[in-house]
Design a protein around this motif. Structure first.
Motif, PDB file in Angstrom:
ATOM      1  N   LEU A 112       0.841  -1.194   0.000  1.00 48.65           N
ATOM      2  CA  LEU A 112       0.000   0.000   0.000  1.00 48.65           C
ATOM      3  C   LEU A 112       0.878   1.247   0.000  1.00 48.65           C
ATOM      4  O   LEU A 112       2.077   1.181   0.269  1.00 48.65           O
ATOM      5  N   PRO A 113       0.310   2.422  -0.314  1.00 47.85           N
ATOM      6  CA  PRO A 113       1.116   3.641  -0.400  1.00 47.85           C
ATOM      7  C   PRO A 113       1.954   3.896   0.846  1.00 47.85           C
ATOM      8  O   PRO A 113       1.485   3.706   1.984  1.00 47.85           O
ATOM      9  N   THR A 114       3.165   4.344   0.638  1.00 44.97           N
ATOM     10  CA  THR A 114       4.089   4.655   1.727  1.00 44.97           C
ATOM     11  C   THR A 114       3.509   5.748   2.610  1.00 44.97           C
ATOM     12  O   THR A 114       3.637   5.699   3.837  1.00 44.97           O
ATOM     13  N   TRP A 115       2.897   6.730   1.975  1.00 41.57           N
ATOM     14  CA  TRP A 115       2.321   7.861   2.717  1.00 41.57           C
ATOM     15  C   TRP A 115       0.813   7.852   2.529  1.00 41.57           C
ATOM     16  O   TRP A 115       0.315   7.950   1.409  1.00 41.57           O
ATOM     17  N   GLN A 116       0.064   7.773   3.641  1.00 46.54           N
ATOM     18  CA  GLN A 116      -1.399   7.702   3.578  1.00 46.54           C
ATOM     19  C   GLN A 116      -2.005   8.847   4.405  1.00 46.54           C
ATOM     20  O   GLN A 116      -2.142   8.691   5.618  1.00 46.54           O
ATOM     21  N   PHE A 117      -2.397   9.977   3.770  1.00 44.04           N
ATOM     22  CA  PHE A 117      -2.096  10.273   2.380  1.00 44.04           C
ATOM     23  C   PHE A 117      -1.483  11.661   2.330  1.00 44.04           C
ATOM     24  O   PHE A 117      -2.065  12.608   2.858  1.00 44.04           O
ATOM     25  N   TRP A 118      -0.328  11.743   1.692  1.00 46.07           N
ATOM     26  CA  TRP A 118       0.449  12.969   1.595  1.00 46.07           C
ATOM     27  C   TRP A 118      -0.059  13.750   0.387  1.00 46.07           C
ATOM     28  O   TRP A 118       0.296  13.470  -0.752  1.00 46.07           O
ATOM     29  N   THR A 119      -0.920  14.738   0.633  1.00 47.59           N
ATOM     30  CA  THR A 119      -1.426  15.600  -0.429  1.00 47.59           C
ATOM     31  C   THR A 119      -0.774  16.966  -0.328  1.00 47.59           C
ATOM     32  O   THR A 119      -0.569  17.503   0.766  1.00 47.59           O
ATOM     33  N   ARG A 120      -0.453  17.527  -1.494  1.00 49.79           N
ATOM     34  CA  ARG A 120       0.225  18.824  -1.570  1.00 49.79           C
ATOM     35  C   ARG A 120      -0.460  19.689  -2.619  1.00 49.79           C
ATOM     36  O   ARG A 120      -1.029  19.187  -3.594  1.00 49.79           O
ATOM     37  N   ASN A 121      -0.385  20.990  -2.415  1.00 50.15           N
ATOM     38  CA  ASN A 121      -0.817  21.921  -3.446  1.00 50.15           C
ATOM     39  C   ASN A 121       0.133  21.773  -4.629  1.00 50.15           C
ATOM     40  O   ASN A 121       1.342  21.907  -4.484  1.00 50.15           O
ATOM     41  N   LEU A 122      -0.415  21.473  -5.792  1.00 46.76           N
ATOM     42  CA  LEU A 122       0.418  21.199  -6.950  1.00 46.76           C
ATOM     43  C   LEU A 122       1.223  22.411  -7.380  1.00 46.76           C
ATOM     44  O   LEU A 122       2.321  22.282  -7.925  1.00 46.76           O
ATOM     45  N   THR A 123       0.723  23.598  -7.098  1.00 47.28           N
ATOM     46  CA  THR A 123       1.398  24.827  -7.509  1.00 47.28           C
ATOM     47  C   THR A 123       2.486  25.233  -6.523  1.00 47.28           C
ATOM     48  O   THR A 123       3.610  25.556  -6.908  1.00 47.28           O
ATOM     49  N   THR A 124       2.172  25.180  -5.224  1.00 47.43           N
ATOM     50  CA  THR A 124       3.119  25.670  -4.215  1.00 47.43           C
ATOM     51  C   THR A 124       3.947  24.568  -3.570  1.00 47.43           C
ATOM     52  O   THR A 124       4.989  24.850  -2.976  1.00 47.43           O
ATOM     53  N   GLY A 125       3.482  23.315  -3.640  1.00 49.85           N
ATOM     54  CA  GLY A 125       4.178  22.215  -2.983  1.00 49.85           C
ATOM     55  C   GLY A 125       3.897  22.094  -1.502  1.00 49.85           C
ATOM     56  O   GLY A 125       4.431  21.203  -0.834  1.00 49.85           O
ATOM     57  N   GLU A 126       3.037  22.960  -0.941  1.00 49.27           N
ATOM     58  CA  GLU A 126       2.739  22.907   0.476  1.00 49.27           C
ATOM     59  C   GLU A 126       1.742  21.786   0.780  1.00 49.27           C
ATOM     60  O   GLU A 126       0.793  21.561   0.013  1.00 49.27           O
ATOM     61  N   PRO A 127       1.936  21.060   1.905  1.00 45.61           N
ATOM     62  CA  PRO A 127       0.970  20.020   2.265  1.00 45.61           C
ATOM     63  C   PRO A 127      -0.387  20.618   2.600  1.00 45.61           C
ATOM     64  O   PRO A 127      -0.473  21.706   3.189  1.00 45.61           O
ATOM     65  N   VAL A 128      -1.448  19.919   2.220  1.00 43.75           N
ATOM     66  CA  VAL A 128      -2.800  20.420   2.417  1.00 43.75           C
ATOM     67  C   VAL A 128      -3.682  19.306   2.970  1.00 43.75           C
ATOM     68  O   VAL A 128      -3.369  18.118   2.856  1.00 43.75           O
ATOM     69  N   THR A 129      -4.801  19.701   3.559  1.00 44.76           N
ATOM     70  CA  THR A 129      -5.781  18.731   4.058  1.00 44.76           C
ATOM     71  C   THR A 129      -6.915  18.509   3.075  1.00 44.76           C
ATOM     72  O   THR A 129      -7.764  17.650   3.294  1.00 44.76           O
ATOM     73  N   GLY A 130      -6.956  19.207   2.027  1.00 43.90           N
ATOM     74  CA  GLY A 130      -8.010  19.082   1.015  1.00 43.90           C
ATOM     75  C   GLY A 130      -7.494  19.694  -0.270  1.00 43.90           C
ATOM     76  O   GLY A 130      -6.306  19.998  -0.379  1.00 43.90           O
ATOM     77  N   PRO A 131      -8.338  19.930  -1.214  1.00 47.04           N
ATOM     78  CA  PRO A 131      -9.794  19.709  -1.229  1.00 47.04           C
ATOM     79  C   PRO A 131     -10.181  18.295  -1.648  1.00 47.04           C
ATOM     80  O   PRO A 131     -11.364  17.973  -1.661  1.00 47.04           O
ATOM     81  N   LEU A 132      -9.176  17.470  -2.021  1.00 48.14           N
ATOM     82  CA  LEU A 132      -9.499  16.117  -2.455  1.00 48.14           C
ATOM     83  C   LEU A 132      -9.297  15.128  -1.317  1.00 48.14           C
ATOM     84  O   LEU A 132      -8.373  15.249  -0.515  1.00 48.14           O
ATOM     85  N   ASP A 133     -10.163  14.145  -1.272  1.00 49.61           N
ATOM     86  CA  ASP A 133     -10.076  13.077  -0.276  1.00 49.61           C
ATOM     87  C   ASP A 133      -9.545  11.824  -0.967  1.00 49.61           C
ATOM     88  O   ASP A 133     -10.065  11.415  -2.019  1.00 49.61           O
ATOM     89  N   VAL A 134      -8.522  11.228  -0.362  1.00 47.92           N
ATOM     90  CA  VAL A 134      -7.931  10.001  -0.893  1.00 47.92           C
ATOM     91  C   VAL A 134      -8.228   8.870   0.081  1.00 47.92           C
ATOM     92  O   VAL A 134      -8.021   9.004   1.289  1.00 47.92           O
ATOM     93  N   ASP A 135      -8.706   7.753  -0.428  1.00 46.84           N
ATOM     94  CA  ASP A 135      -9.070   6.632   0.440  1.00 46.84           C
ATOM     95  C   ASP A 135      -9.100   5.365  -0.411  1.00 46.84           C
ATOM     96  O   ASP A 135      -8.805   5.392  -1.613  1.00 46.84           O
ATOM     97  N   TYR A 136      -9.476   4.252   0.217  1.00 45.27           N
ATOM     98  CA  TYR A 136      -9.646   2.992  -0.499  1.00 45.27           C
ATOM     99  C   TYR A 136     -11.138   2.745  -0.721  1.00 45.27           C
ATOM    100  O   TYR A 136     -11.948   2.925   0.186  1.00 45.27           O
ATOM    101  N   ASP A 137     -11.470   2.312  -1.926  1.00 40.34           N
ATOM    102  CA  ASP A 137     -12.847   2.001  -2.272  1.00 40.34           C
ATOM    103  C   ASP A 137     -12.978   0.481  -2.332  1.00 40.34           C
ATOM    104  O   ASP A 137     -12.394  -0.169  -3.210  1.00 40.34           O
ATOM    105  N   LEU A 138     -13.735  -0.103  -1.393  1.00 37.26           N
ATOM    106  CA  LEU A 138     -13.889  -1.551  -1.337  1.00 37.26           C
ATOM    107  C   LEU A 138     -14.975  -2.057  -2.276  1.00 37.26           C
ATOM    108  O   LEU A 138     -15.183  -3.271  -2.367  1.00 37.26           O
ATOM    109  N   SER A 139     -15.638  -1.175  -2.979  1.00 43.03           N
ATOM    110  CA  SER A 139     -16.706  -1.589  -3.893  1.00 43.03           C
ATOM    111  C   SER A 139     -16.243  -1.663  -5.339  1.00 43.03           C
ATOM    112  O   SER A 139     -16.973  -2.173  -6.192  1.00 43.03           O
ATOM    113  N   ALA A 140     -15.056  -1.149  -5.634  1.00 48.11           N
ATOM    114  CA  ALA A 140     -14.548  -1.128  -7.009  1.00 48.11           C
ATOM    115  C   ALA A 140     -13.087  -1.543  -7.005  1.00 48.11           C
ATOM    116  O   ALA A 140     -12.286  -1.015  -6.229  1.00 48.11           O
TER     117      ALA A 140
END
Length: 753
Positions: free
Chosen positions: A465-493
């Motif tokens: 599984l991913p090393t970092w769960q879940f390391w999201t960053r602003n693509l423009t600034t590189g700063e870590p963020v808490t949103g706006p996208l949610d990353v998770d595992y989908d057990l239905s697909a």
């Protein structure tokens, strides 16, 4: 990759139903069941003991006489080798200021229940896997260096636990509570034969060699090690190390609380110079678990470390008590002394490593308390509970923001383990292939098609599984963020397995989000490539990012929308012997397709993007990211089913059809709707795993029903569906190589009339 049978078990357990009793577990709920359970030997109280319990009631003579190489226990061996981890976890780290030396030992429940918590632990532990929907499987093995468990005292770990720990590069230890008849005295564990050998120590080594695990954690807190017996104990440890080497492996022996004459709590909550020889004597104990009040005696341990050659990071594990905590989820700095041993955020040099006790059960209990507070004293529906339990686990490891790159804040910090130690990664060898299978789900898919609708749990088939769960960053600034996208595992697909990676949300600006997934160490040969299989229900743009060792500050992005559509080449990773590798079917490094292409995975809604990396030969990938961009206010709904990095020559291996397949035993259940089966075959070390399937009904013989997955030479199938009127069922065994290519199946007929 994935490994281990998905339907090994006895009693299907459904959420909300009462826990099975020990008697019903022993019979598998069915006295005629052929399930290969751990068999029993007598204890002093006259009862049996599951799974090689070695505790204060064990008769050591019975233990030594017990035949562990029997047909049932052969189903409980681990064949997954221990993977190599990346060399420097601080490179491209979520918190690069952390010291890379401290390790984590984890003594927790690996099969707890989502709704019942630890109450179901012993029941679930008795089986390698099963069909229960309620079982929780841990998803953060990248932080664990030593892994064992606390609630059961067994000389053999569950094979599913060993499999997943090895796949992530850790060591799996059996855990034993040594007191009474199993105390470390010359009349018990330290008995010695006239030839100088130690029969109990020899048996323990032989069990580790046969069942494929790495060593033992000896809990000595209730047993005094007499000063006259201490040299004998050290000699037995040395004998065990020598016997293990003769068997082809290095054993790890950890101790907890070796009490000398007089018994003082300080003797197992600190390392005195008197006790240091447990660690300084060559081939004696490999590591020490310091009891939880070690901070009261820290000066003693510091003084000993200062004058000995003990390695504080490889040998000294400061215990952290989590059992019974009722605070917030995480490492509460007002209650936990962990910061004294390992300072958060690398603020000073750490003293050693740490050992965690019962984090899974306690985190689940705390999640339940939060849910009941919010729902009038009752748990909400199962889906909400399961979602919250796994979020709680992520809060413990990745911190309150569920992002390991966002340090805990505030004067009283609720820290995650990511604030103390680096995540480790075992993505260090080509080919690399993951389908984000978490090891428990409500369904199972193959090649993008639903192949089973049965719920199942099996920690042993969990992918990397991913090393970092879940390391999201602003693509423009590189700063870590808490949103706006949610990353998770989908057990239905899922594309292959039971889950996919889901990326959902609504961006509020046009900056885009980077999701740093894997720390890797993948040196690229000639004609290399990367592949991503995904579905999208939105207009979001998806890019694959690679970071190279020679330029770790730069991410090279490959926009999947820029790749041309070409369905002539077919999928790079195909399910079935017809699966194509890049370099087969017309691709040439100098062709117009050298940069890559997109293709539709046959018979499914999944798209595959293949990115040519021929120009990167000789470079080493150290990080893999995804980037998602979408107009502000646009809903994002993506699923990632597969991620791979490989090269043409690595795709040339197609496994041969399995040999030696026989039906060991089978039995039609009384209801006539399903059957049990036990299969045996010849295992090949080059095979990543085996899938067991059955043909569909007479009307749809091409449809394959998935029954199990395993890296072993046999499996037990608890529930083979039987159609009305069938007199026999054809069972298929298919081998899959590490590159994802599959063999032609071997077949065996199972009578059901």
């Amino acid at each position: 990759m994935s490994a281990v049978a998905a339907t090994v078990g006895a009693v299907p357990y459904l959420p909300g139903s009462p826990m099975p009793t020990p008697a019903s577990r022993a019979a598998g709920g069915d006295p005629d069941s052929i399930a290969p359970l751990f068999r029993e030997w007598p204890r002093e109280d006259g009862e049996g003991s599951f799974a090689f319990y070695l505790d204060s009631r064990t008769d050591l003579d019975e233990f030594l006489a017990f035949d562990y190489r029997n047909a049932d226990l052969a189903h409980h061996r681990s064949f997954v080798p221990r993977a190599r981890r990346v060399t420097d976890p601080s490179l491209l780290a979520a918190q690069p200021e952390l010291d890379a030396r401290p390790q984590v030992a984890d003594f927790s429940e690996f099969y707890s229940f989502v709704e019942h918590g630890a109450d179901g632990f012993t029941y679930a532990h008795d089986f390698r896997a099963g069909n229960a929907r309620d079982v929780q499987v841990p998803r953060f093995h990248q932080y664990r260096d030593l892994v064992s468990y606390w609630q059961v005292f067994t000389a053999v770990p569950n094979a599913a636990l060993t499999d997943v720990v090895h796949r992530n590069g850790g060591r799996c230890l059996a855990f034993m509570f040594n007191s009474g008849p199993t105390n470390f005295s010359r009349d018990a564990m330290l008995r010695q034969d006239p030839d100088g050998s130690f029969p109990v120590g020899d048996r323990l080594v032989d069990l580790a060699a046969y069942f494929g695990f790495d060593g033992y954690m000896f809990d000595m807190e209730e047993g005094v090690v007499d000063s006259a017996d201490k040299p004998l104990l050290l000699a037995m440890f040395q004998s065990m190390h020598e016997r293990a080497r003769m068997s082809g492996f290095e054993i790890h022996l950890q101790i907890y609380g070796p009490n000398p004459d007089g018994r003082s709590y300080a003797d197992w909550q600190s390392i005195s110079q008197e006790q240091a020889d447990y660690l300084t004597t060559p081939d004696a104990a490999d590591s020490w678990f310091l009891d939880y009040s070690w901070s009261d005696y820290l000066d003693t341990t510091r003084d000993t470390l200062a004058v000995t050659d003990i390695d504080p990071y490889g040998q000294v594990f400061f215990g952290i008590e989590l059992e019974g905590f009722r605070g917030e989820i995480g490492v509460d700095t007002t209650r936990s002394p962990l910061a004294e041993a390992i300072p958060p955020h690398g603020s000073r040099q750490p003293l050693g490593s740490t050992a965690l006790f019962s984090l899974t059960a306690e985190t689940t209990r705390r999640v339940h308390a939060e849910l009941k507070d919010a729902h009038g004293g009752e748990l909400p529906d199962f889906e909400e509970v399961r979602h919250a339990v796994y979020r709680g686990e992520r809060r413990f490891w990745s911190g309150p923001h569920q992002n390991p790159a966002l340090p805990a804040d505030g004067p009283i910090g609720l820290y995650g383990m990511a604030d103390y130690v680096h995540a480790r990664s075992a993505v260090a060898e080509l080919p690399f292939l993951t389908r984000f299978n978490t090891g428990a789900s409500d369904q199972f898919s193959l090649a993008g098609r639903r192949s089973s609708a049965e719920p199942w749990y099996n920690l042993g088939i969990q992918d990397l599984l991913p090393t970092w769960q879940f390391w999201t960053r602003n693509l423009t600034t590189g700063e870590p963020v808490t949103g706006p996208l949610d990353v998770d595992y989908d057990l239905s697909a899922a594309f292959d397995g039971g889950a996919s990676l889901s990326i959902t949300g609504t961006p509020q600006d046009d900056d885009g989000v980077e999701i740093r997934l894997y720390r890797t160490e993948l040196e690229l040969p000639a004609e290399s490539w990367a592949s991503l299989t995904y579905t999208s229900r939105s207009v979001a743009h998806l890019s694959l990012g690679l970071v190279f060792e020679d330029d770790p500050g730069t991410t090279t992005w490959h926009d999947l929308d820029d790749l041309p559509q070409n369905d002539d080449f077919g999928p790079t990773w195909g399910y079935g012997s017809g699966g194509r590798g890049w370099g087969r079917g017309g691709w040439e490094p100098t062709s117009s397709w050298a940069a890559g292409w997109r293709t539709t995975r046959t018979g499914s809604d999944w798209q595959q993007a293949v990115i040519g990396l021929g120009g990167e030969e000789g470079r080493t990938i150290v990080g893999v990211s995804l980037a998602v961009t979408a107009p502000a206010g646009t809903d994002v709904d993506l699923r990632i089913g597969e991620l791979a990095v490989s090269a043409n020559h690595l795709q040339e291996q197609t496994p041969e059809a399995p040999t030696g397949l026989v039906l060991e035993d089978s039995r039609l259940r009384p209801d006539g709707a399903s059957a049990e089966a036990r299969l045996i075959w010849d295992i090949e070390s080059s095979v990543a795993y085996y899938d067991v399937l059955r043909r569909g009904s007479t009307e749809d013989a091409a449809q394959l029903v998935w029954l199990g997955r395993i890296t072993a030479d046999r499996c037990y199938l608890q529930k083979v569906p039987v159609q009305e009127g069938e007199t026999s069922v054809e069972l298929l065994l298919r081998a899959t190589a590490p590159n994802g290519r599959t063999s032609e199946p071997a077949a065996v007929m199972m009578p059901v009339a």
